[in-house]
Write an enzyme that holds these catalytic residues in place. Sequence first.
Site, PDB file in Angstrom:
ATOM      1  N   HIS A 166     -32.480  -2.815 -10.438  1.00  0.00           N
ATOM      2  CA  HIS A 166     -33.005  -2.418  -8.875  1.00  0.00           C
ATOM      3  C   HIS A 166     -32.686  -1.195  -8.650  1.00  0.00           C
ATOM      4  CE1 HIS A 166     -33.668  -2.500  -4.469  1.00  0.00           C
ATOM      5  NE2 HIS A 166     -32.487  -2.358  -4.493  1.00  0.00           N
ATOM      6  N   ASP A 219     -52.769  26.382  -7.135  1.00  0.00           N
ATOM      7  CA  ASP A 219     -52.218  25.236  -7.731  1.00  0.00           C
ATOM      8  C   ASP A 219     -50.569  25.389  -8.282  1.00  0.00           C
ATOM      9  OD1 ASP A 219     -51.743  22.972  -9.748  1.00  0.00           O
ATOM     10  OD2 ASP A 219     -53.841  23.213 -10.317  1.00  0.00           O
ATOM     11  N   TRP A 248     -26.098   0.476 -11.358  1.00  0.00           N
ATOM     12  CA  TRP A 248     -26.858   1.591 -11.486  1.00  0.00           C
ATOM     13  C   TRP A 248     -25.800   2.730 -11.621  1.00  0.00           C
ATOM     14  CZ3 TRP A 248     -27.377   6.518  -8.853  1.00  0.00           C
ATOM     15  CH2 TRP A 248     -26.516   6.581  -7.649  1.00  0.00           C
ATOM     16  N   SER A 273     -37.993  14.639 -17.297  1.00  0.00           N
ATOM     17  CA  SER A 273     -39.294  14.942 -16.235  1.00  0.00           C
ATOM     18  C   SER A 273     -38.868  15.654 -15.051  1.00  0.00           C
ATOM     19  CB  SER A 273     -40.016  13.671 -15.932  1.00  0.00           C
ATOM     20  OG  SER A 273     -40.720  13.499 -15.124  1.00  0.00           O
ATOM     21  N   SER A 274     -37.698  15.144 -14.611  1.00  0.00           N
ATOM     22  CA  SER A 274     -37.163  15.871 -13.250  1.00  0.00           C
ATOM     23  C   SER A 274     -36.893  17.233 -13.285  1.00  0.00           C
ATOM     24  CB  SER A 274     -35.950  15.144 -12.738  1.00  0.00           C
ATOM     25  OG  SER A 274     -35.961  13.857 -12.590  1.00  0.00           O
ATOM     26  N   HIS A 302     -23.053  12.735  -6.426  1.00  0.00           N
ATOM     27  CA  HIS A 302     -23.043  12.820  -5.012  1.00  0.00           C
ATOM     28  C   HIS A 302     -24.475  14.024  -4.794  1.00  0.00           C
ATOM     29  CE1 HIS A 302     -22.645  13.088  -0.950  1.00  0.00           C
ATOM     30  NE2 HIS A 302     -22.784  14.155  -0.994  1.00  0.00           N
ATOM     31  N   GLU A 312     -26.949  14.109  -6.152  1.00  0.00           N
ATOM     32  CA  GLU A 312     -28.363  13.240  -6.507  1.00  0.00           C
ATOM     33  C   GLU A 312     -28.674  12.797  -5.289  1.00  0.00           C
ATOM     34  OE1 GLU A 312     -30.339  12.550  -8.473  1.00  0.00           O
ATOM     35  OE2 GLU A 312     -31.275  10.832  -7.727  1.00  0.00           O
ATOM     36  N   TYR A 367     -28.047  13.707  -2.319  1.00  0.00           N
ATOM     37  CA  TYR A 367     -28.764  14.813  -1.440  1.00  0.00           C
ATOM     38  C   TYR A 367     -30.234  15.221  -1.946  1.00  0.00           C
ATOM     39  CZ  TYR A 367     -25.078  14.909   1.632  1.00  0.00           C
ATOM     40  OH  TYR A 367     -23.993  14.343   2.374  1.00  0.00           O
ATOM     41  N   SER A 409     -38.926  17.343   9.480  1.00  0.00           N
ATOM     42  CA  SER A 409     -39.107  18.670  10.334  1.00  0.00           C
ATOM     43  C   SER A 409     -40.554  19.080  10.198  1.00  0.00           C
ATOM     44  CB  SER A 409     -38.428  19.890   9.508  1.00  0.00           C
ATOM     45  OG  SER A 409     -37.025  19.124   9.456  1.00  0.00           O
ATOM     46  N   HIS A 412     -15.188  11.366  -3.612  1.00  0.00           N
ATOM     47  CA  HIS A 412     -15.057  10.458  -2.291  1.00  0.00           C
ATOM     48  C   HIS A 412     -15.629   9.011  -2.840  1.00  0.00           C
ATOM     49  CE1 HIS A 412     -19.418  11.748  -0.537  1.00  0.00           C
ATOM     50  NE2 HIS A 412     -19.564  11.010  -1.436  1.00  0.00           N
ATOM     51  N   HIS A 413     -16.346   8.851  -3.798  1.00  0.00           N
ATOM     52  CA  HIS A 413     -16.587   7.725  -4.639  1.00  0.00           C
ATOM     53  C   HIS A 413     -15.521   7.078  -5.487  1.00  0.00           C
ATOM     54  CE1 HIS A 413     -20.830   8.064  -3.602  1.00  0.00           C
ATOM     55  NE2 HIS A 413     -20.645   9.344  -3.795  1.00  0.00           N
ATOM     56  N   THR A 456     -25.400  18.080   8.592  1.00  0.00           N
ATOM     57  CA  THR A 456     -26.224  17.180   8.911  1.00  0.00           C
ATOM     58  C   THR A 456     -26.387  16.857  10.475  1.00  0.00           C
ATOM     59  OG1 THR A 456     -25.539  16.315   6.925  1.00  0.00           O
ATOM     60  CG2 THR A 456     -26.731  14.812   8.156  1.00  0.00           C
ATOM     61  N   LYS A 506     -28.908  18.980  11.933  1.00  0.00           N
ATOM     62  CA  LYS A 506     -30.295  18.877  11.949  1.00  0.00           C
ATOM     63  C   LYS A 506     -30.900  17.531  12.750  1.00  0.00           C
ATOM     64  CE  LYS A 506     -31.205  19.844   7.129  1.00  0.00           C
ATOM     65  NZ  LYS A 506     -32.284  20.277   7.401  1.00  0.00           N
ATOM     66  N   ARG A 514     -19.357  -6.321  -3.278  1.00  0.00           N
ATOM     67  CA  ARG A 514     -20.820  -6.192  -3.820  1.00  0.00           C
ATOM     68  C   ARG A 514     -20.968  -6.763  -5.208  1.00  0.00           C
ATOM     69  NH1 ARG A 514     -20.841   0.435  -4.773  1.00  0.00           N
ATOM     70  NH2 ARG A 514     -23.026  -0.065  -5.092  1.00  0.00           N
TER      71      ARG A 514
HETATM   72  C1  HEM Z   1     -22.834  11.904   6.634  1.00  0.00           C
HETATM   73  C2  HEM Z   1     -23.082  12.015   5.434  1.00  0.00           C
HETATM   74  C3  HEM Z   1     -22.493  11.009   4.334  1.00  0.00           C
HETATM   75  C4  HEM Z   1     -21.208  10.802   4.285  1.00  0.00           C
HETATM   76  C5  HEM Z   1     -20.205  11.424   4.991  1.00  0.00           C
HETATM   77  C6  HEM Z   1     -21.064   9.726   3.041  1.00  0.00           C
HETATM   78  C7  HEM Z   1     -20.076   9.040   2.725  1.00  0.00           C
HETATM   79  C8  HEM Z   1     -20.024   8.168   1.541  1.00  0.00           C
HETATM   80  C9  HEM Z   1     -18.934   7.960   0.881  1.00  0.00           C
HETATM   81  C10 HEM Z   1     -17.403   8.126   1.155  1.00  0.00           C
HETATM   82  C11 HEM Z   1     -19.195   6.775  -0.113  1.00  0.00           C
HETATM   83  C12 HEM Z   1     -18.316   5.988  -0.973  1.00  0.00           C
HETATM   84  C13 HEM Z   1     -17.917   4.813  -0.528  1.00  0.00           C
HETATM   85  C14 HEM Z   1     -17.173   4.059  -1.505  1.00  0.00           C
HETATM   86  O1  HEM Z   1     -17.777   3.907  -2.695  1.00  0.00           O
HETATM   87  O2  HEM Z   1     -16.282   3.298  -1.106  1.00  0.00           O
HETATM   88  C15 HEM Z   1     -20.557   6.860  -0.172  1.00  0.00           C
HETATM   89  C16 HEM Z   1     -21.434   5.911  -0.902  1.00  0.00           C
HETATM   90  C17 HEM Z   1     -22.841   6.266  -0.908  1.00  0.00           C
HETATM   91  N1  HEM Z   1     -23.678   7.106  -0.469  1.00  0.00           N
HETATM   92 FE1  HEM Z   1     -22.914   8.386   1.187  1.00  0.00          FE
HETATM   93  N2  HEM Z   1     -22.376   9.577   2.766  1.00  0.00           N
HETATM   94  C18 HEM Z   1     -23.394  10.295   3.303  1.00  0.00           C
HETATM   95  C19 HEM Z   1     -24.478  10.411   3.182  1.00  0.00           C
HETATM   96  C20 HEM Z   1     -25.105   9.904   2.334  1.00  0.00           C
HETATM   97  C21 HEM Z   1     -26.755  10.107   2.026  1.00  0.00           C
HETATM   98  C22 HEM Z   1     -27.701  10.970   2.666  1.00  0.00           C
HETATM   99  C23 HEM Z   1     -27.170   9.295   0.914  1.00  0.00           C
HETATM  100  C24 HEM Z   1     -28.358   9.098   0.129  1.00  0.00           C
HETATM  101  C25 HEM Z   1     -29.663   9.252   0.528  1.00  0.00           C
HETATM  102  C26 HEM Z   1     -25.866   8.563   0.671  1.00  0.00           C
HETATM  103  C27 HEM Z   1     -25.941   7.546  -0.484  1.00  0.00           C
HETATM  104  C28 HEM Z   1     -24.843   7.164  -0.852  1.00  0.00           C
HETATM  105  C29 HEM Z   1     -24.758   6.001  -1.989  1.00  0.00           C
HETATM  106  C30 HEM Z   1     -25.885   5.895  -2.739  1.00  0.00           C
HETATM  107  C31 HEM Z   1     -23.629   5.720  -2.204  1.00  0.00           C
HETATM  108  C32 HEM Z   1     -22.855   4.384  -2.928  1.00  0.00           C
HETATM  109  C33 HEM Z   1     -22.926   4.652  -4.315  1.00  0.00           C
HETATM  110  C34 HEM Z   1     -22.407   3.534  -5.099  1.00  0.00           C
HETATM  111  O3  HEM Z   1     -21.275   3.448  -5.232  1.00  0.00           O
HETATM  112  O4  HEM Z   1     -23.447   2.713  -5.571  1.00  0.00           O
HETATM  113  N3  HEM Z   1     -24.941   8.925   1.223  1.00  0.00           N
HETATM  114  N4  HEM Z   1     -20.832   7.860   1.021  1.00  0.00           N
HETATM  115 CU   LIG Z   2     -21.171  10.734  -2.135  1.00  0.00          CU
END
Ligand code: HEM
Ligand SMILES: [Cu+2]
Lengths: 177, 522
Positions: free
Chosen positions: B73, B102, B138, B166-167, B250, B252, B254, B265, B299-300, B325, B328, B447
């Site tokens: 998924h 084009d 994933w 591709s990307s 990370h 990614e 964004y 916008s 931070h992950h 952010t 915006k 999870r």
């Molecule tokens: C204000 C902005 C953001 C902050 C401060 C933030 C912070 C964080 C932090 C600290 C984690 C890690 C949590 C953990 O695993 O314990 C996390 C996970 C994640 N964030 Fe954000 N994030 C922000 C915006 C975004 C945006 C814009 C996206 C995507 C469009 C995003 C997608 C994700 C994803 C996919 C994960 C989890 C990845 C995984 O472990 O599977 N975040 N975020």
């Molecule tokens: Cu991140």
Amino acid sequence: MKSNRKLILQLCGATVGMFLFGFALVPLYDVFCDITGLNGKLELVAKKNTGVIDTSRAIKVQFIANTNENMPWDFVAKDVEMTVHPGENARADFFVQNLTNEQMVGQAIVSVSPSIGAKYFHKTQCFCFDRQVLNGKQAQEVSVLFSLDTDLPDRVKKITLSYTFFDITDLQPVAAN
Amino acid sequence: MTSAVGHHHGPATGITRWLFTTNHKDIGSMYLIFSLLMFFIGGSMALVIRMELVEPGLQVVQPEFFNQMTTMHGLIMVFGAVMPAFVGLANWMVPLMIGAPDMALPRLNNFSFWLLPFAFFMLLSTLVMDGGAPDFGWTFYAPLSTTYAPPSVTFFIFAIHLAGVSSILGAINVIVTIMNMRAPTMSYMKMPLFVWTWLITAFLLVAVMPVLAGTVTMMLTDIHFGTSFFDAGGGGDPVLFQHLFWFFGHPEVYIMILPAFGIISQIVPTFSRKPLFGYASMVYATSSIALLSFTVWAHHMFTVGIPLVGELFFMYATMLISVPTGVKVFNWVATMFRGSMTFETPMLFAIAFIVLFTIGGFSGLMLAISPADFQYHDTYFVVAHFHYVLVPGAVFSIMAAAYYWMPKWTGNMYDEYLGKCHFWCSFVGLNLTFFPMHFVGLAGMPRRIPDYSIQFADFNLVSSLGGFLFGFSQLIFVLVVVKCVKGGKKAEAVVWEGAEGLEWQVPSPAPYHTFETPPEVK
Ligand code: HEM
Ligand SMILES: [Cu+2]
């Protein structure tokens, strides 16, 4: 279009560059950890002791012995815990036995917790410096001679060393790392 | 470059039109349809997950298969649905918005698209292989994805390689198009924000997709060629995997949100009938987000045992990202302020984006507090966070864009009533699905687990019901698209009263070839 071609080449260059950079990160992270002592990785070289002993402090040192998944060796710490003064020479003993009937090669990897302790943990001699070759059913006593640095930060009261034996019989001889 | 020489023929007929096309509009449509298909495949997997989680205990699927579902998924939604949808939008709209005939590299464009069906066919085929599909999440952490991986992992690696190539090719194409093919009078600071955000996204792609390619290559050699990049027994380090992955990962996230910022916008000013508030600050905010995104990856990894200084550095750097952010969000709200707003479907999706994405931003801030993250990490709270930024964030922006530009693509107005139904069902469905996840997460529900403690039962039931509502309401979208392609009220060139930009200067539907002579930009 000429300008297109130049830009495309630059972008392809950047792509290849970043691909290589990914691989460059492998040693770079290690260098970074070495310099800073992060990651709890110990430098695997013997250190000379300066001779000064700080008797005002006593640090608890604990030993954990593990084998990696499916490694058919018996590995136990005989000294589970001891108390040492910084600067003092100490020795910890372990028992290790190959439970199979074949000759095997093992390598112990150590990890220190808290990781800040890694920098201040000096080994004068350690079984983890070398690969251990054990014949079938052979048992052996191994040990580590160590001392703690007198500069060990005050907030560290306890250090845990965790040794894990890995089966490297099938691997090329690896540089201990 | 047929158009440059002045061939004025329409598309080829039959299947060859789609196989060999180099037309940005055809390729854009193919990307969009492909991503919609993937959205449904990935969505069905999510429904399998939600079905299992309706109540505690194991009832519908085996735990092994559950793990394959969460993994597939995530992979399909990220690499198969969201990213190709944005590339499709870029293909369709970037040339129209900058007045180019084009994309700069039309044949490469065709190639980048046709890599994707192969990549995802390969990935999906692992479901029927011995040992099953990838089941390591994933994020495919080693050693789960190396030592303990099912044999199908090799197919997974090649699928990621193909999708990555591709990307990267798509991104190179976008950069060259934007930098070299703008109408002569369109300076950088006159570019529409969707173009700006895509330009920056494309640079991010070129910077990090190769690192991902390197990472999966290391996995490949670890699995098959006896290297030990991630194996401590051979002198490697499993934590290294996480560093490499998140160095890609990370930026990614964004990549999946910057084009969304661009879309919002475009839409908010149109339906507020006011120019965008703070255009320049939007450009700078986007660039700083992109640069900062390289400094926050750990931070992950707060719980892997990084030292105190590391925890602090990555905590503050992460919090810093929320400043641009926030700029915006402020600008969008200021654009709406005192505008004469109307609430057609694209605007509904856009407003929901602003509100709900902000909720996701706030939960992100909570996760960024490293001592707190020890509690939240790997719980449903993280799942709630990233679904709030990705579903009402990335996915809603794509929906908003589809409604906004569909009349331009098809020449027909979509059914506004059905569009609103789609919006409200999705809105209610997704909040029911994802909001309760905050609560169960804070209470400690881990999870990626098929069974759970009885105390989480009620919230999970709500999540599952919401999930089914959300999932099935996407069928309304399919209905809207089909109806709109077939017919409907004819759309004018300027579809929306307040719309500005070059794409509205061409008739609706946009002719097969547009802007063969560059337009004048005010
Ligand atoms: C204000 C902005 C953001 C902050 C401060 C933030 C912070 C964080 C932090 C600290 C984690 C890690 C949590 C953990 O695993 O314990 C996390 C996970 C994640 N964030 Fe954000 N994030 C922000 C915006 C975004 C945006 C814009 C996206 C995507 C469009 C995003 C997608 C994700 C994803 C996919 C994960 C989890 C990845 C995984 O472990 O599977 N975040 N975020
Ligand atoms: Cu991140």
